[in-house]
Write an enzyme that holds these catalytic residues in place. Sequence first.
Site, PDB file in Angstrom:
ATOM      1  N   ALA A 124      13.550 -19.298  10.051  1.00  0.00           N
ATOM      2  CA  ALA A 124      12.282 -19.159  10.620  1.00  0.00           C
ATOM      3  C   ALA A 124      12.032 -17.713  11.246  1.00  0.00           C
ATOM      4  O   ALA A 124      12.816 -17.053  11.815  1.00  0.00           O
ATOM      5  CB  ALA A 124      11.966 -20.281  11.731  1.00  0.00           C
ATOM      6  N   LYS A 134      18.739 -10.100   7.212  1.00  0.00           N
ATOM      7  CA  LYS A 134      19.986  -9.765   6.797  1.00  0.00           C
ATOM      8  C   LYS A 134      20.784 -11.082   6.421  1.00  0.00           C
ATOM      9  O   LYS A 134      20.561 -12.113   6.886  1.00  0.00           O
ATOM     10  CB  LYS A 134      20.747  -9.153   8.053  1.00  0.00           C
ATOM     11  CG  LYS A 134      20.215  -7.893   8.565  1.00  0.00           C
ATOM     12  CD  LYS A 134      20.914  -7.311   9.651  1.00  0.00           C
ATOM     13  CE  LYS A 134      20.267  -5.667  10.126  1.00  0.00           C
ATOM     14  NZ  LYS A 134      19.231  -5.577  10.920  1.00  0.00           N
ATOM     15  N   HIS A 153       0.847  -1.023  -0.073  1.00  0.00           N
ATOM     16  CA  HIS A 153       0.161   0.022   0.005  1.00  0.00           C
ATOM     17  C   HIS A 153       0.738   1.154   0.140  1.00  0.00           C
ATOM     18  O   HIS A 153       2.133   1.284   0.692  1.00  0.00           O
ATOM     19  CB  HIS A 153      -0.883   0.136   1.527  1.00  0.00           C
ATOM     20  CG  HIS A 153      -2.120  -0.945   1.228  1.00  0.00           C
ATOM     21  ND1 HIS A 153      -3.229  -0.273   0.573  1.00  0.00           N
ATOM     22  CD2 HIS A 153      -2.493  -1.905   1.464  1.00  0.00           C
ATOM     23  CE1 HIS A 153      -4.168  -1.288   0.613  1.00  0.00           C
ATOM     24  NE2 HIS A 153      -3.598  -2.176   1.086  1.00  0.00           N
TER      25      HIS A 153
END
Length: 157
Positions: free
Chosen positions: A129, A149, A82
């Site tokens: 995860a 990262k 958006h």
Amino acid sequence: MFRNTNGRIGLLLRYVFLKNCGLEVGDNVSVQPGVYLFNLHKVTIGNNVSIHPMCYIEGAGGIKIGDNVSIAHASTLISTNHTWTDTSIPIKYNQETLSPVIIEDDVWIGCGVRVLSGVMIGKRSIVAAGAVVNKSFEHNSMLGGIPAKMIKKINEN
């Protein structure tokens, strides 16, 4: 309609549905129960791909998933975003932008990962995860964190 059908029948029904609705869908594609798939006509899935339960895939901006990819449970691939620049209307009504998500070959996406619009994950990479991937990464990368990262480079053989 077949989202929660279990067993081999459910896998087969979801695969047939994908083959008929997806832009391109390879062989040996497993979509487990509880996966939400939107705008499949802009989604390409390679061979030997598994998408585990509770994943959310929004293909409006285009999604390409390469060969030998595993997407663990509760992960999201979203190719939309958006804007918030029109202050005369609520943010949720501002214009949506579309940008493709590309997951190259031999990628493992861990559980609960969020891959955001405009991201490319290079081949033979691992996403830990819970990571939120908001930028692209080259091949042989191990990624993790919020935002994601590079944790380390994976050795090439």
